[in-house]
Design a protein around this motif. Structure first.
Motif, PDB file in Angstrom:
ATOM      1  N   GLU A 550       0.840  -1.192   0.000  1.00 54.59           N
ATOM      2  CA  GLU A 550       0.000   0.000   0.000  1.00 54.59           C
ATOM      3  C   GLU A 550       0.868   1.232   0.000  1.00 54.59           C
ATOM      4  O   GLU A 550       1.903   1.274   0.672  1.00 54.59           O
ATOM      5  N   GLN A 551       0.446   2.237  -0.723  1.00 53.33           N
ATOM      6  CA  GLN A 551       1.189   3.487  -0.751  1.00 53.33           C
ATOM      7  C   GLN A 551       1.299   4.051   0.667  1.00 53.33           C
ATOM      8  O   GLN A 551       0.351   3.951   1.434  1.00 53.33           O
ATOM      9  N   PRO A 552       2.430   4.676   1.007  1.00 55.28           N
ATOM     10  CA  PRO A 552       2.538   5.236   2.357  1.00 55.28           C
ATOM     11  C   PRO A 552       1.580   6.405   2.554  1.00 55.28           C
ATOM     12  O   PRO A 552       1.218   7.093   1.597  1.00 55.28           O
ATOM     13  N   LEU A 553       1.186   6.588   3.791  1.00 57.20           N
ATOM     14  CA  LEU A 553       0.431   7.783   4.148  1.00 57.20           C
ATOM     15  C   LEU A 553       1.461   8.864   4.433  1.00 57.20           C
ATOM     16  O   LEU A 553       2.445   8.610   5.131  1.00 57.20           O
ATOM     17  N   ILE A 554       1.261  10.035   3.888  1.00 59.83           N
ATOM     18  CA  ILE A 554       2.263  11.086   4.098  1.00 59.83           C
ATOM     19  C   ILE A 554       1.848  11.971   5.263  1.00 59.83           C
ATOM     20  O   ILE A 554       0.713  12.418   5.343  1.00 59.83           O
ATOM     21  N   PHE A 555       2.799  12.125   6.172  1.00 59.81           N
ATOM     22  CA  PHE A 555       2.551  12.857   7.410  1.00 59.81           C
ATOM     23  C   PHE A 555       3.279  14.183   7.354  1.00 59.81           C
ATOM     24  O   PHE A 555       4.495  14.221   7.220  1.00 59.81           O
ATOM     25  N   ASP A 556       2.524  15.241   7.430  1.00 59.76           N
ATOM     26  CA  ASP A 556       3.125  16.573   7.443  1.00 59.76           C
ATOM     27  C   ASP A 556       3.305  16.981   8.901  1.00 59.76           C
ATOM     28  O   ASP A 556       2.322  17.259   9.588  1.00 59.76           O
ATOM     29  N   PRO A 557       4.557  17.034   9.395  1.00 53.90           N
ATOM     30  CA  PRO A 557       4.755  17.275  10.823  1.00 53.90           C
ATOM     31  C   PRO A 557       4.314  18.670  11.266  1.00 53.90           C
ATOM     32  O   PRO A 557       4.162  18.926  12.452  1.00 53.90           O
ATOM     33  N   ARG A 558       4.091  19.563  10.277  1.00 56.58           N
ATOM     34  CA  ARG A 558       3.668  20.914  10.673  1.00 56.58           C
ATOM     35  C   ARG A 558       2.197  20.955  11.053  1.00 56.58           C
ATOM     36  O   ARG A 558       1.735  21.848  11.730  1.00 56.58           O
ATOM     37  N   LYS A 559       1.439  19.989  10.571  1.00 51.42           N
ATOM     38  CA  LYS A 559       0.021  19.947  10.961  1.00 51.42           C
ATOM     39  C   LYS A 559      -0.385  18.493  11.150  1.00 51.42           C
ATOM     40  O   LYS A 559      -0.956  17.883  10.248  1.00 51.42           O
ATOM     41  N   PRO A 560      -0.035  17.951  12.346  1.00 55.87           N
ATOM     42  CA  PRO A 560      -0.311  16.542  12.609  1.00 55.87           C
ATOM     43  C   PRO A 560      -1.729  16.131  12.223  1.00 55.87           C
ATOM     44  O   PRO A 560      -2.677  16.870  12.460  1.00 55.87           O
ATOM     45  N   GLN A 561      -1.807  14.958  11.590  1.00 55.42           N
ATOM     46  CA  GLN A 561      -3.101  14.495  11.109  1.00 55.42           C
ATOM     47  C   GLN A 561      -3.500  13.193  11.783  1.00 55.42           C
ATOM     48  O   GLN A 561      -2.656  12.449  12.248  1.00 55.42           O
ATOM     49  N   ASP A 562      -4.762  12.976  11.743  1.00 47.32           N
ATOM     50  CA  ASP A 562      -5.292  11.681  12.146  1.00 47.32           C
ATOM     51  C   ASP A 562      -5.374  10.872  10.846  1.00 47.32           C
ATOM     52  O   ASP A 562      -5.502  11.433   9.781  1.00 47.32           O
ATOM     53  N   PHE A 563      -5.254   9.565  10.942  1.00 46.23           N
ATOM     54  CA  PHE A 563      -5.432   8.738   9.754  1.00 46.23           C
ATOM     55  C   PHE A 563      -6.532   7.736  10.044  1.00 46.23           C
ATOM     56  O   PHE A 563      -6.471   7.033  11.047  1.00 46.23           O
ATOM     57  N   ALA A 564      -7.480   7.654   9.151  1.00 47.78           N
ATOM     58  CA  ALA A 564      -8.507   6.636   9.329  1.00 47.78           C
ATOM     59  C   ALA A 564      -7.891   5.268   9.064  1.00 47.78           C
ATOM     60  O   ALA A 564      -6.974   5.139   8.254  1.00 47.78           O
ATOM     61  N   ASP A 565      -8.352   4.263   9.772  1.00 45.51           N
ATOM     62  CA  ASP A 565      -7.964   2.872   9.495  1.00 45.51           C
ATOM     63  C   ASP A 565      -6.460   2.635   9.514  1.00 45.51           C
ATOM     64  O   ASP A 565      -5.952   1.874   8.712  1.00 45.51           O
ATOM     65  N   LEU A 566      -5.740   3.288  10.392  1.00 44.40           N
ATOM     66  CA  LEU A 566      -4.306   3.063  10.439  1.00 44.40           C
ATOM     67  C   LEU A 566      -4.028   1.652  10.952  1.00 44.40           C
ATOM     68  O   LEU A 566      -3.169   0.950  10.449  1.00 44.40           O
ATOM     69  N   VAL A 567      -4.733   1.264  11.960  1.00 46.15           N
ATOM     70  CA  VAL A 567      -4.611  -0.136  12.405  1.00 46.15           C
ATOM     71  C   VAL A 567      -5.939  -0.843  12.237  1.00 46.15           C
ATOM     72  O   VAL A 567      -6.447  -0.924  11.127  1.00 46.15           O
ATOM     73  N   ALA A 568      -6.481  -1.361  13.314  1.00 47.60           N
ATOM     74  CA  ALA A 568      -7.673  -2.184  13.194  1.00 47.60           C
ATOM     75  C   ALA A 568      -8.862  -1.384  12.723  1.00 47.60           C
ATOM     76  O   ALA A 568      -9.072  -0.259  13.139  1.00 47.60           O
ATOM     77  N   GLU A 569      -9.633  -1.990  11.839  1.00 45.89           N
ATOM     78  CA  GLU A 569     -10.875  -1.373  11.466  1.00 45.89           C
ATOM     79  C   GLU A 569     -11.974  -1.906  12.381  1.00 45.89           C
ATOM     80  O   GLU A 569     -12.948  -1.270  12.647  1.00 45.89           O
ATOM     81  N   ASP A 570     -11.731  -3.096  12.852  1.00 45.74           N
ATOM     82  CA  ASP A 570     -12.781  -3.771  13.606  1.00 45.74           C
ATOM     83  C   ASP A 570     -12.202  -4.331  14.895  1.00 45.74           C
ATOM     84  O   ASP A 570     -11.675  -5.421  14.922  1.00 45.74           O
ATOM     85  N   ASN A 571     -12.292  -3.532  15.970  1.00 44.68           N
ATOM     86  CA  ASN A 571     -11.730  -4.033  17.223  1.00 44.68           C
ATOM     87  C   ASN A 571     -12.799  -4.195  18.288  1.00 44.68           C
ATOM     88  O   ASN A 571     -12.514  -4.326  19.454  1.00 44.68           O
TER      89      ASN A 571
END
Ligand code: NPW
Ligand code: ADP
Ligand code: K
Length: 635
Positions: A550-571
């Motif tokens: 999967e393509q990497p998610l790009i993290f801009d350290p100047r404006k921290p982001q949340d990422f959907a589905d980074l780990v479990a989708e169903d916990n």
């Protein structure tokens, strides 16, 4: 001047799809360090932020989490220490397990100030404020305790080694990794991820999983498979190459703003935009001939189906026509399904040779029944290519895809306009016929090394198949060009899937006959683009989301982001044992060929800026489009 949105998108795409060797990474960092940019602090802030997201998504409260940091003596450990200090500062219960003899001093100070605790495992360790084990017995006890502590943790942060790794992990890091992760080889598990953190702690790798070979992408010894890898500044080859890329989990790439313009990446990843640029758009003045004609010498008296599958893919691959050469029964079979096929030889813009044609050995074993003339015809076409090379007229004949039964008919010298498409077993046979001594497992363990070797030995462009497919070929420099693509589901490992691939490559080459004549280095890109489409067609056919990479998610350290589905989708408790993401359904090779036009249409229409059309079909509930939008193929 501020970059335009298009320029920003382009920069992100280059960042996500280009990997640089450890030495190049250091050269990219240096100007920033010289300017006093606190890269390590930026790296650590990003790490802490991702750790927070992981814990939250796995249903935990970050402020109450039990975190163990495995910290080596280098800067990789330093990244981990500052990040852990942040997490401890927000209330997490952080223990640092020092795996070397020292710790990054600034990181250690920050960690201790934030209330973290340090344990040293090496009797020779000299870490201020931390007692080292007094002898081997105590050291072994401490190691066992550290392993237990890790197993009970909510999150393990693996910061033992990064780009400073030399060889396989040894000593304490190796022992820890073998206990907590794998001693060698790949984990024995389904291709799709189980919800992370359900059967043990979450694992966050710093820069790379410790122990994977950075530049070669191998697994030389013990390592801990990661759920998420946060990588700093730029991609490293190990995050894109098989087999190491299979153990990195989701990749988050922290964008430091490196200037990579002067560097040629060690490895590049084929992507939707580049693929779109390589597909030939039909024109008002086109004829079936100008759109490219694929000639196929595939299928045989022994294996009929491969003739049909390769033809079906070639005919579906955005060309004007296909010509099939082969036994009458196979020709008839093809005509039944593809009445547009022309039988017999004629002018073609590319050749697909050998899929479903027996090897010499298989033909001999079959006796008279195996004699159908296919091998003679293939040998004839390949020898003509070799003769053109000798006459310095390499572009005189159409480019060739040599698969399966064509691979033991190769002349001594080939050029980049011939693509060889072995799977690991065929690759081993090919290498051995050139004096190497390897088997398929060894090829799978070191795919880059052996693909590069095959390219050197034959002179051809090499495609080595897998969940991540590797393409190696000429770059016009003294280094080979290396591309990867891994956007297909594991459902693709099914009989005939390779026949569909060879037909797809043939179509890609035929529609680019002109550009290939002018520039043989295009062969790598075109071959990788065909493999990309093959994977995408597999995904569309299976309806799933699982891919080899999967393509990497790009993290801009100047404006921290949340990422959907980074780990479990169903916990959720009721979700126990349920796979994360959407795994789709099994597929047959023919379905992959049939999904090819859809894959091509989606890629091309997006490139033409017809996003509204796709948006409309999403609103109309078109599953394929929806999949495509969601699959983060675009930037
Ligand atoms: N420079 C910066 O500001 C930035 C740097 N950044 C970060 O720095 C990282 C690179 O740091 P680095 O160069 O210090 O090397 P690193 O990966 O920590 O490894 C060295 C340690 O590993 C150990 N070790 C080696 N081989 C081993 C083996 N086989 N088995 C066991 N141990 C082995 C080696 O031990 P030794 O050989 O010295 O005993 C030493 O302790 C990079 O990946 C990124 O995370 C980013 O944040 C960007 C800003
Ligand atoms: N685990 C996997 N995940 C994704 N794609 C795979 C996987 N295994 C194989 N493939 C793809 O499926 C195809 C299999 O080709 P091949 O082994 O030649 O099959 P066949 O000879 O039966 O046609 C290749 O394109 C390969 O990249
Ligand atoms: K690491």
């Amino acid at each position: 001047m501020k970059p335009s949105p298009d320029e920003r998108r382009e920069a992100r795409r280059t960042l996500a799809t280009s990997a640089y060797s450890a030495d190049m990474i250091r050269s990219l960092e240096q100007p920033f360090l010289d300017d006093g940019v606190p890269l390590m602090r930026i790296a650590a802030g990003s790490l802490a932020s991702v750790a927070d997201v992981m814990l939250t998504q796995a249903g935990m409260e970050p402020a109450e989490a039990r975190i163990v940091l495995l910290a080596g003596a280098g800067n990789n450990g330093g990244d981990g220490l500052y990040a852990s200090a942040d997490l401890a500062g927000h209330g997490a219960d952080v223990t640092v397990v020092a795996t070397g003899r020292s710790l990054h001093q600034g990181g250690l100070d920050a960690l201790l100030r934030a209330g973290g605790v340090v344990t040293a495992l090496d009797p020779q360790a000299a870490i201020p404020g931390c007692e080292a084990p007094t002898g081997p017995d105590q050291a072994s006890e401490e190691l066992d305790q550290a392993v237990d502590l890790c197993r009970q943790a909510d999150l393990i942060i693996d910061a033992m080694t990064g780009i400073g790794l030399k060889g396989a992990l040894r000593g304490i890091p190796a022992a820890l990794a073998a206990e907590l992760g794998m001693e060698s080889g790949l984990p024995d598990r389904p291709a799709w991820h189980y919800p992370a953190g359900q059967n043990g702690p979450l694992v966050l790798a710093v820069d790379t999983p410790s122990g994977v070979d950075i530049d070669e992408g191998t697994l030389p010894g013990a390592y801990i498979p990661a759920d998420v890898t946060v990588t700093m500044g730029a991609m490293k080859p190990c995050l894109m190459l098989p087999p190491s890329a299979y153990v990195c989990g989701r990749i988050v790439l922290v964008d430091f703003g490196f200037d990579t313009s002067a560097l040629v990446p060690s490895v590049s990843c084929m992507n939707a935009e580049d693929c779109a640029g390589l597909l030939r758009a039909p024109r008002v003045d086109d004829t079936k001939y100008s759109r490219g004609v694929v000639g196929l010498v595939t299928g045989s008296a022994l294996y009929h189906g491969a003739g049909l599958l390769s033809s079906r893919a070639a005919a579906s691959g955005n060309v004007g026509m296909i010509r099939y050469c082969g036994p009458e029964q196979v020709g008839n079979l093809i005509l039944q399904e593809l009445p547009e096929t022309v039988l017999g030889r004629g002018r073609v813009e590319s050749w697909v040779l050998g899929s479903g044609v027996p090897t010499r050995q298989a033909q001999e074993a079959a006796g008279p029944e195996g004699q159908d003339g296919q091998r003679d015809l293939i040998a004839d076409i390949l020898n003509r290519q070799a003769a053109d090379l000798d006459e310095d007229d390499a572009a005189a004949d159409p480019p060739v895809v040599a698969d399966a039964g064509a691979l033991d008919l190769l002349p001594d010298r080939l050029g980049p306009r011939t693509v060889l498409t072995p799977h690991a077993g065929e690759m081993a046979a090919l290498l051995n016929s050139h004096g190497e001594n390897v088997d398929g497992d060894q090829v799978m363990a070191e795919p880059l090394r052996w693909a590069v070797r095959a390219c050197q030995l034959t002179g051809a462009t090499i495609l080595l198949k897998g969940a991540i497919t590797l393409v190696v070929g000429e770059d016009g420099t003294d280094r080979p060009r290396v591309m990867t693509t891994g956007f297909g589901p594991a459902w693709l490992s099914t009989a005939g899937s390779g026949d569909v691939l060879s037909g797809t490559i043939g179509a890609m080459l035929a529609q680019n006959a002109g550009p290939i004549q002018d520039d043989a280095t295009l062969m790598v890109d075109l071959t990788a683009a065909a493999a990309f489409l093959h994977g995408l067609a597999g995904s569309l056919a299976s309806g799933g989301r699982q891919t080899g990479w999967e393509q990497p998610l790009i993290f801009d350290p100047r404006k921290p982001q949340d990422f959907a589905d980074l780990v479990a989708e169903d916990n959720q408790p009721e979700g126990q044992g349920v796979v994360a993401g959407h795994m789709g359904q099994p597929i047959r090779a023919g379905q992959v060929a049939d999904a090819l036009p859809r894959a091509i249409g989606l890629v091309m229409s997006r490139a033409e800026g017809a996003a509204e059309q796709i948006d409309q079909s999403i609103q109309d509930g078109d599953d394929a489009s929806q999949f495509f939008e969601n699959s983060s193929l675009w930037f």
